[in-house]
Design a protein around this motif. Sequence first.
Motif, PDB file in Angstrom:
ATOM      1  N   ARG A 274       0.798  -1.301  -0.064  1.00 38.07           N
ATOM      2  CA  ARG A 274      -0.081   0.070  -0.113  1.00 38.07           C
ATOM      3  C   ARG A 274       0.702   1.500   0.043  1.00 38.07           C
ATOM      4  NH1 ARG A 274      -5.352   1.811   0.508  1.00 38.07           N
ATOM      5  NH2 ARG A 274      -5.538   3.784   1.350  1.00 38.07           N
ATOM      6  N   ASP A 275       1.876   1.060   0.843  1.00 34.81           N
ATOM      7  CA  ASP A 275       2.719   2.488   0.881  1.00 34.81           C
ATOM      8  C   ASP A 275       3.314   2.674  -0.615  1.00 34.81           C
ATOM      9  OD1 ASP A 275       3.900   4.479   2.269  1.00 34.81           O
ATOM     10  OD2 ASP A 275       5.889   3.462   2.311  1.00 34.81           O
ATOM     11  N   TYR A 278       0.410   3.852  -3.048  1.00 38.29           N
ATOM     12  CA  TYR A 278      -0.423   5.030  -2.516  1.00 38.29           C
ATOM     13  C   TYR A 278       0.416   6.080  -1.886  1.00 38.29           C
ATOM     14  CZ  TYR A 278      -4.632   2.375  -2.983  1.00 38.29           C
ATOM     15  OH  TYR A 278      -5.746   1.712  -3.633  1.00 38.29           O
ATOM     16  N   GLU A 326      -7.894   1.699   4.303  1.00 38.24           N
ATOM     17  CA  GLU A 326      -6.638   0.656   4.413  1.00 38.24           C
ATOM     18  C   GLU A 326      -7.124  -0.684   4.740  1.00 38.24           C
ATOM     19  OE1 GLU A 326      -2.660   0.530   6.662  1.00 38.24           O
ATOM     20  OE2 GLU A 326      -3.573   2.381   6.669  1.00 38.24           O
ATOM     21  N   PHE A 329      -8.370  -2.391   1.826  1.00 38.51           N
ATOM     22  CA  PHE A 329      -7.256  -2.537   0.738  1.00 38.51           C
ATOM     23  C   PHE A 329      -6.752  -3.888   1.414  1.00 38.51           C
ATOM     24  CE2 PHE A 329      -2.867  -2.561  -0.269  1.00 38.51           C
ATOM     25  CZ  PHE A 329      -2.859  -2.230  -1.493  1.00 38.51           C
ATOM     26  N   ARG A 330      -6.360  -3.939   2.726  1.00 42.28           N
ATOM     27  CA  ARG A 330      -5.790  -5.074   3.111  1.00 42.28           C
ATOM     28  C   ARG A 330      -6.457  -6.356   3.049  1.00 42.28           C
ATOM     29  NH1 ARG A 330      -2.238  -6.016   7.193  1.00 42.28           N
ATOM     30  NH2 ARG A 330      -1.882  -3.890   7.531  1.00 42.28           N
TER      31      ARG A 330
END
Length: 376
Positions: A274-275, A278, A326, A329-330
Motif C-alpha cells: 500500500r505504501d 499510494y 486501508e 485494501f488489506r
Amino acid sequence: MSQSITPKELARRVVNLEETLVLDVRNTDDFDDWKIEGDSVEVINEPYVNLLDGIDPVAEKLNKDQEIIVVCAKGRSSKMVAKMMEEEGFTNVQDLDGGMKAWSEHLEPVKIADLNYGGSLYQFVRLGKGCLSYMVVSENEATVIDANRMTNIYERFAEEKGVTIKHTIDTHLHADHISGGRQLANHTGGTYHLPPKDAREVKFDYASLEEGSDLTVGNTTVNVHPIYSPGHTIGSTSLIIDDQYFLTGDILFVKSIGRPDLAGKAEDWVGDLRDTLYSRYKELSDDLIVLPAHYSSIDEMSEKGSVAARLGDLYRRNEGLQVEDEQVFRKMVTENLPPQPNEHDNIRQINMGKMNPEEEKQREMEIGPNRCAVHG
C-alpha cells in the motif's frame, strides 16, 4: 498432408489481429485454466479423447474450407487430429508445432520507443504466459530486465542489433517463472543485478540493485534509476529509464496490482504494498509510461502488441489504486486471491540457486498462466 504453424507465426497473427480459429484438443480442465487468447482469436475446445473414434463431435461446428489451427499440450495429438480432419475433407488445417508447451516459451519483441539520447527500448511479450521482459539498447551495449528462462532469444536479438549485453536485472525474486537473468549474464560476460533484500538466501554472487545506484547503458548515457518499491516482495525495485519509462515489475499492472502472498508473507508485506502504490508511486510524474513485468489478459495489449499505460491514467482507472480505506485494501490483497502460480515455491528455490532441475522439468514447472496479480 497437413501443415504446421510455428508459435512465432501464430504470435504474429495474434498481435496483428488476424482472424484465427483454434481447435484446442486438450482436456477441459487444462483448457479452462489456460488457453490461447486474442481479440481476433476464436477458440473451440473438444478433448482429444472425444475424437478417437472420429471427428464428428467437431465436424458440425466447423466449415471444411475455413482455416483451422489444432492445438494440444505438446504437439502430438494435434497432428493426429489435423490428419483425421484432412481425411474428412477439411482443406485448410494446421497444427501448432510443439503445442502449448512451445507456445508458452515464445517471446515476441515489440519496440516501445526510441530514447532521448540515442538507443531504443524493447518489450519482449511472452504471449503464452503473460510475462513481459525488456531490453535497453544504446550504442554498443544492452541491458535486459526481468529475463525469461529462454535466454537464447535475447542473445540472438542483441546480436542482430550489434550490441553486447552488459547488464541483466531482476526487479525482484520471481515466483511465477524461472529467471534467465543470471544465466544470460554468465553467457555474455555481463553483470547480474538483484535487489539485496530479495537476495538474502541466494547461493550465487550478484550486484546489488538499490535506489540511488544508477546504471548507465551505452555511450549515450541512458540512465536506469532504481526505486525501492516493496510489496510484491520485500526487495521489489522499480526502474525509471530515460526519465520517461517506468518498469514496475510485479507491483503495478495495467489492470491490477501485485499480490503480496507468494512468499507466505501477505500480512507482513501488505503495508509495504500500500505504501508503494499510494505514497511512493504517487510522488512520481503522472506522465511516466508504466511497463509492467506481466499482464493478465489480452485486452491489456495495444494495437502494436505492447502492454503499457500512463501512470496518471492508472490512478484514475486501475481499481487496485482506488481503495481509500486501508482495511478494505488489506482485505482485498490478502483474501479471495487467485490460485498461486504452478510450482511457485520450487520456482523461487531455483531463482535463489538452491535447485537446478533438468531443462524439461523446468519447462513443465512453468506451464500455465502467470498469477502475480491480485485479480487475474
